[in-house]
Design an enzyme around this catalytic site. Structure first.
Site, mmCIF file in Angstrom:
data_model
loop_
_atom_site.group_PDB
_atom_site.id
_atom_site.type_symbol
_atom_site.label_atom_id
_atom_site.label_comp_id
_atom_site.label_asym_id
_atom_site.label_seq_id
_atom_site.Cartn_x
_atom_site.Cartn_y
_atom_site.Cartn_z
ATOM 1 N N GLU A 105 0.974 -1.191 0.039
ATOM 2 C CA GLU A 105 -0.125 0.016 -0.073
ATOM 3 C C GLU A 105 0.799 1.254 0.031
ATOM 4 O O GLU A 105 0.628 2.253 -0.676
ATOM 5 C CB GLU A 105 -0.940 -0.018 1.328
ATOM 6 N N GLU A 125 -3.650 -9.440 4.015
ATOM 7 C CA GLU A 125 -4.608 -9.017 5.198
ATOM 8 C C GLU A 125 -5.907 -10.054 5.219
ATOM 9 O O GLU A 125 -6.236 -10.391 6.256
ATOM 10 C CB GLU A 125 -5.200 -7.832 5.163
#
Ligand SMILES: NC(=O)c1ccc[n+]([C@@H]2O[C@H](COP(=O)([O-])OP(=O)(O)OC[C@H]3O[C@@H](n4cnc5c(N)ncnc54)[C@H](O)[C@@H]3O)[C@@H](O)[C@H]2O)c1
Length: 692
Positions: A105, A125
């Protein structure tokens, strides 16, 4: 500060320095923001390169910070990414090794990305029951297309950087030295304006609706238990349908929802349980491990052959010893067949198969094993047989060799006493099939030396097992608990259930297999033997006779095509059996029991709380080091549903006072004797605490 700053001509280099994987902890986040400011303030700097030191770019959130206030302290990853994106000078992420989760990210927040080949790129995640919460679900589809991004976000699997080289994700793949290449790239683009931002790209997949629907269809069965799956798809759909800012807000909402779900808490618990299991009080990382370069296995039966495969798979030569050539030949043939099946499935090459087989040798002579670094005994479960084996091992093994036993029920301290070196003796309790099951209970005897324990725990990792330390007791952690669970299952048959009803309730709860299907698979005669022993050793432990009656009918399980269920040749499907069901009714009648309707909730409670109550005793006695070790045993060895986190975590979630209340209720029923409440459970329930 876990990020350093240097100027290389007109390019600033911010290096993440937070080993082992440059986790984005508070100090690292501060370091990036400060480095950025320095670069902005320095008029001589035209561009900025963000690079990771050591193993890779960044593995994402710093797990050491999980559940601490630092995790939330500003600058958050959102803030860092916003600062980078709005920086007036171009920021280039230089990716090597790995860019995972928050690390990816962060890279997606940069204006440009360059990468070396071989880097692992992932948004994992979902494996912790959450979704990427710092823009990953919004930015990744803009760079690599909807289908690929969806796959990566929903499955969490890593993709090699070179496989993404044809996408927009990487502006350049760097062949030589990464930093030099990144600086050269930064100099080339230093004056290009406007600065490109991932958020400004459109997602242009024409077939977006079909792609999203097809993913929803494929996760349907799992989504009930793992809510993050569907939320991941929802978040990616938001990237398609909403503005970037709206999409970010939606992603945030989903993240905040998921992070507090029981399922995510359970997955995170399991993740930390795995890490904690290798931490043994009093044994630090400084302890010198004994080198394991070669191994030997005594007995080439069901377990011995599987155990030998673990070593061959890890590239460690292993020699198997038997009492007869025919037994060795059979063991080797089983191993070859297993590898050939894997080859057929395309998960092994012929070259790998040949290599592994070449690492396996056989012998009938103990003298041939003397130089092995570890020997694991997997002969018949009879103390007199084990005694002879260990005496012979004591005579031939070199000093310092580790002598391990795969016993499931025998007293390891007694076995150690057959040798003149009990400090070198340890239990390695593999689960069947030993080449497949993740769990390895590492049994620490009274005299086991700390370095032997540490070496075997490290070996567990080498052979891709989850090692959990257990003290010596009958059944160790897993089987001691399962005995109470099976005992309750038998009582339920007497009181009103049939096998399919009990299995159905437990399978709907999420277990891979209910107790009766499990028992048919393992062999009902194993439990029968144990119960016979119990009646002499522990006459106070009352067992239902229903399991014995089954075995007296010769119904040992799948191996005899008849157990609690009927089986048809060549098929493992369990068919309810009229014979068995009638036997159960007759048995209950002889006991004079009034059978009653028993619902799923009672079945689940009685079986789960039987596990929990015994688990509490195991914890209290110090057989398990911590409650999460018990959970790990159940998650990796007994098919306990991952999204429930293991029996102790589950019970703590229910509330130990409620668990105790339910147990007390059952303790006033027909089989009250089976509920001797663990003092630890009583104590924690009274204090309003959970298992630790
Ligand atoms: N089968 C399981 O599910 C399981 C699971 C965990 C642990 N265990 C334990 O593993 C051990 C082996 O069980 P198994 O299921 O592989 O049994 P098995 O009967 O399949 O194999 C035992 C092998 O040991 C050999 N053997 C017997 N005496 C020997 C001796 N003196 N020297 C050398 N070889 C000898 C036999 O020839 C046989 O091949 C037992 O202690 C058992 O309790 C079994």
């Amino acid at each position: 500060m876990s990020a350093s700053f240097s100027a290389q001509g007109d390019v600033a280099v911010i290096t993440l320095e937070n080993p082992p994987v440059n986790g984005l902890g508070f100090e690292t986040r501060c370091g990036i923001v400060e480095g950025l400011q320095r670069a902005i303030d320095d008029a001589a700097i035209r561009a900025i390169v963000l690079v990771g030191s050591g193993k890779g770019f960044s593995g994402g959130a710093d797990i050491r910070e999980f559940n601490t206030p630092k995790a939330l302290q500003e600058p958050s990853l959102h803030t860092v990414i916003r600062d980078i994106e709005s920086c007036a000078k171009p920021v280039v992420a230089a990716v090597h090794g790995l860019a995972m989760g928050g690390g990816l990210e962060l890279a997606l927040g940069c204006h440009y990305r360059v990468a070396s080949a071989g880097a692992q790129i992932a948004l994992p995640e979902v494996k912790l029951g959450i979704l990427p919460g710092a823009g990953g679900t919004q930015r990744l589809p803009r760079m690599i297309g909807l289908q690929r991004a969806l796959d990566m976000i929903v499955h969490g699997a890593p993709v090699k950087s070179e496989k993404l080289s044809s996408t927009r994700l990487f502006d350049r793949m760097i062949d030589g030295e990464l930093l030099a290449g990144a600086i050269a790239f930064a100099q080339q683009i230093a004056d290009v304006r406007p600065l490109p931002k991932v958020r400004d790209h459109e997602i242009s997949d024409a077939d977006a609706a079909e792609i999203l629907q097809s993913m929803r269809d494929s996760i349907q069965a799992q989504a009930k238990f793992f809510p993050a799956l569907a939320r991941c798809v929802d978040a990616v759909e938001a990237a398609v349908k909403l503005t970037f800012e709206q999409g970010l807000a939606f992603e945030r909402e989903q993240f905040l929802y998921l992070v507090q779900t029981t399922e995510s808490k359970a997955l995170r618990h399991a993740f930390f349980a795995e890490r904690s299991a290798s931490k043994i009080p009093g044994i630090g990382p400084d302890i010198a491990l004994r080198p394991i370069r070669s191994a030997a296995v005594i007995g080439a039966g069901t377990m011995g052959a599987g155990i030998a495969m673990n070593f061959a798979n890890a590239g460690i030569p292993v020699c198997m010893l038997e009492t007869a050539q025919a037994a060795l030949d059979k063991g080797v043939a089983t191993i070859r067949k297993n590898y050939e099946n894997t080859l057929k499935k395309g998960r092994l090459t012929q070259e790998q198969l040949d290599k592994r087989m070449s690492l396996i040798s056989t012998t009938l002579e103990y003298a041939a094993l003397g130089q092995a670094d570890i020997v694991i005994e997997a002969v018949y479960e009879e103390i007199s047989v084990k005694e002879k084996v260990f005496q012979q091992l004591d005579a031939v093994m070199k000093p310092g060799a580790i002598l391990a036993s795969n016993t499931s029920t025998l007293d390891l301290d007694k076995i150690a006493g057959f040798t003149s070196r009990p400090q070198d003796v340890i239990g390695t309790h593999f689960f069947s099939p030993a080449n497949v099951m993740k769990l390895l209970e590492v049994v620490r005897g009274k005299a086991t030396a700390p370095d032997v324990l540490a070496t075997v725990m490290a070996l567990a990792k080498t052979i891709s097992k989850t090692g959990v330390v257990s003290g010596v007791c009958d059944g160790f952690i897993g089987n001691r608990m399962i005995e109470q669970y099976v005992r309750q299952a038998f009582f339920l048959l007497e009181e009103g259930c049939l096998p399919a009803q009990v299995d159905g309730a437990i399978e709907r709860f999420g277990f891979a297999m209910g107790p009766f299907r499990m028992s048919d698979l393992a062999g009902n005669d194993i439990g029968w033997q144990i119960r016979k022993r119990r009646r002499t050793e522990h006459p106070d432990m009352i067992y239902s006779l229903v399991g014995d009656k089954l075995c007296e009918l010769g119904r040992y399980g799948q191996k005899t095509s008849a157990g609690w269920y009927d089986y048809h040749a060549g098929d493992r499907t369990a068919h309810p059996s009229d014979v068995v069901n009638q036997m159960i009714l007759d048995h209950a009648a002889t006991l004079g029991l009034q059978r009653r309707q028993i619902n799923d909730a009672e079945i689940v409670e009685r079986l789960m709380y039987a596990l929990v109550n015994e688990g509490a005793k195991i914890l209290e006695e110090g057989i398990a080091l911590r409650a999460s070790d018990i959970d790990l045993v159940y998650l990796t060895g007994y098919g306990f549903p991952l999204y429930r986190g293991g029996p102790m975590f589950y019970a703590s979630g229910v509330g130990l006072n409620k668990v105790l209340e339910a147990i007390n209720g059952y303790a006033s029923g027909p089989n009250a004797h089976a509920w001797q409440v663990a003092p630890l459970l009583q104590k924690l329930a009274a204090e309003g605490k959970a298992f630790q």
